[in-house]
Design a protein around this motif. Sequence first.
Motif, PDB file in Angstrom:
ATOM      1  N   ASP A  76       0.819  -1.210   0.000  1.00 22.48           N
ATOM      2  CA  ASP A  76       0.000   0.000   0.000  1.00 22.48           C
ATOM      3  C   ASP A  76       0.855   1.264   0.000  1.00 22.48           C
ATOM      4  O   ASP A  76       0.456   2.282  -0.560  1.00 22.48           O
ATOM      5  N   TYR A 101      -8.509  -4.994  -6.691  1.00 22.77           N
ATOM      6  CA  TYR A 101      -8.122  -4.664  -5.325  1.00 22.77           C
ATOM      7  C   TYR A 101      -8.559  -3.244  -4.975  1.00 22.77           C
ATOM      8  O   TYR A 101      -8.304  -2.302  -5.735  1.00 22.77           O
ATOM      9  N   CYS A 145      -3.800  -6.199 -11.965  1.00 26.25           N
ATOM     10  CA  CYS A 145      -3.565  -7.096 -10.836  1.00 26.25           C
ATOM     11  C   CYS A 145      -3.712  -8.525 -11.344  1.00 26.25           C
ATOM     12  O   CYS A 145      -4.773  -8.904 -11.828  1.00 26.25           O
ATOM     13  N   ASP A 174       0.245  -5.622 -10.205  1.00 24.25           N
ATOM     14  CA  ASP A 174       0.242  -6.130  -8.827  1.00 24.25           C
ATOM     15  C   ASP A 174       0.248  -7.661  -8.857  1.00 24.25           C
ATOM     16  O   ASP A 174      -0.722  -8.288  -9.282  1.00 24.25           O
ATOM     17  N   ARG A 212       4.340  -6.226   7.755  1.00 21.23           N
ATOM     18  CA  ARG A 212       4.105  -5.097   6.840  1.00 21.23           C
ATOM     19  C   ARG A 212       5.332  -4.830   5.987  1.00 21.23           C
ATOM     20  O   ARG A 212       6.140  -3.940   6.264  1.00 21.23           O
ATOM     21  N   LEU A 213       5.480  -5.608   4.942  1.00 15.05           N
ATOM     22  CA  LEU A 213       6.602  -5.411   4.027  1.00 15.05           C
ATOM     23  C   LEU A 213       6.151  -5.720   2.599  1.00 15.05           C
ATOM     24  O   LEU A 213       5.784  -6.850   2.284  1.00 15.05           O
TER      25      LEU A 213
HETATM   26  C1  LIG Z   1      -3.155  -8.737  -0.168  1.00 15.64           C
HETATM   27  C2  LIG Z   1      -2.860  -7.873  -1.331  1.00 15.64           C
HETATM   28  C3  LIG Z   1      -1.742  -7.035  -1.342  1.00 15.64           C
HETATM   29  C4  LIG Z   1      -0.815  -6.976  -0.159  1.00 15.64           C
HETATM   30  O1  LIG Z   1      -0.825  -5.775   0.452  1.00 15.64           O
HETATM   31  P1  LIG Z   1       0.220  -5.515   1.638  1.00 15.64           P
HETATM   32  O2  LIG Z   1      -0.010  -4.080   1.931  1.00 15.64           O
HETATM   33  O3  LIG Z   1       1.585  -5.791   1.068  1.00 15.64           O
HETATM   34  O4  LIG Z   1      -0.117  -6.433   2.749  1.00 15.64           O
HETATM   35  C5  LIG Z   1      -1.457  -6.289  -2.465  1.00 15.64           C
HETATM   36  N1  LIG Z   1      -2.240  -6.362  -3.550  1.00 15.64           N
HETATM   37  C6  LIG Z   1      -3.308  -7.171  -3.585  1.00 15.64           C
HETATM   38  C7  LIG Z   1      -4.106  -7.257  -4.822  1.00 15.64           C
HETATM   39  C8  LIG Z   1      -3.657  -7.934  -2.473  1.00 15.64           C
HETATM   40  O5  LIG Z   1      -4.753  -8.705  -2.524  1.00 15.64           O
END
Ligand SMILES: *Cc1c(COP(=O)(O)O)cnc(C)c1O
Length: 343
Positions: A76, A101, A145, A174, A212-213
């Motif tokens: 994020d 997402y 994604c 993503d 959180r990485l």
């Molecule tokens: C779970 C997810 C993430 C991961 O996010 P973090 O902030 O790294 O935990 C990223 N993109 C998508 C589409 C996800 O479902």
Amino acid sequence: MNIEKLLRRNIKQLTAYSSARHEFSGEAVVFLDANENPYNTPYNRYPDPLQIELKHTIAQQKGCLPTQIFLGNGSDEAIDLLFRAFCNPGVDNVVSISPTYGMYKVSADINDVEVRAVPLNEQFQLSASAMLAKADEHTKLLFLCSPNNPTGNLLSASEIEQLLVSFPGIVVLDEAYIDFAAEASFLSRMPQYPNLLILQTFSKAWGMAGLRLGMAFASEEIITVLNKIKYPYNINLLTQEKAQELLQYEAQKLEWVKEIVQERVLLVEELKKLPFVVQVYPSDANFLLVKMHDATGIYDYLLEEGVVVRNRSNVLLCADCLRITVGLPSENELLIEKLNDLL
Ligand SMILES: *Cc1c(COP(=O)(O)O)cnc(C)c1O
């Protein structure tokens, strides 16, 4: 791609904050430069602002250069920084697939940037030409994604490549779920596409959501921009050290992925037997999108029974769909047991 033209003027002109630990990173006898407390080792020291050691390990595993990696407080952070670096609030826009997402839209809204969402087709596939048709001279980023959340499928590689070739801005791909997929990451194609930015994360296959990485991979040019505008010490000491330690256990990660993919297959078989299940969509991720009669009723029932899944009924193309994460064998069995109790 011309990064100078893509960047916001204020970011291009920005003099970045230079921290003590950044200005001096060599060996020293005493550190009296950062107003740290001399007691309480090792927590008294600021962490490495550029996470050099950790990036070195990741670069070796991924086959890229440390300078092509950005690390953030989850994926994020990278998403938010991309908006802040490239999109002028109230002026620029981004194009994304839909459904996908939710964070891309939230981050866009926070930064006052318009999202032009292009619906996937019934097979949850994208059309490169439809996405390009939505773009204009103010479109700076394109969000893809694959495997997609919440639909679970890989996007067509040839459509992605068409976008990489034709779109003059940055294509964000993503790959949070790529470890569970039958196809390889786009990472190996990075040298061919200077406008490609790949997001990956330690939150899913690596089992480190609590740390959180998140990772972004791109040309050194793009990564330099993200590093310039991030918080100086965005990855704390504990996360850097723990991730470094856990990265040694790649075989363990591969074993988890294998188990989860096997369980996914079993779960599909069991779900398909249920008369109220309309469709279990093919998945290249660690979750299943399942269309059911009265999905919301079933969601509420499962909640009462202590089984939490995600209700995606209100999402485009996902009417009456639940998103179910593949858990431990015992957890998946409990889910199936509870659903069978409905008969
Ligand atoms: C779970 C997810 C993430 C991961 O996010 P973090 O902030 O790294 O935990 C990223 N993109 C998508 C589409 C996800 O479902």
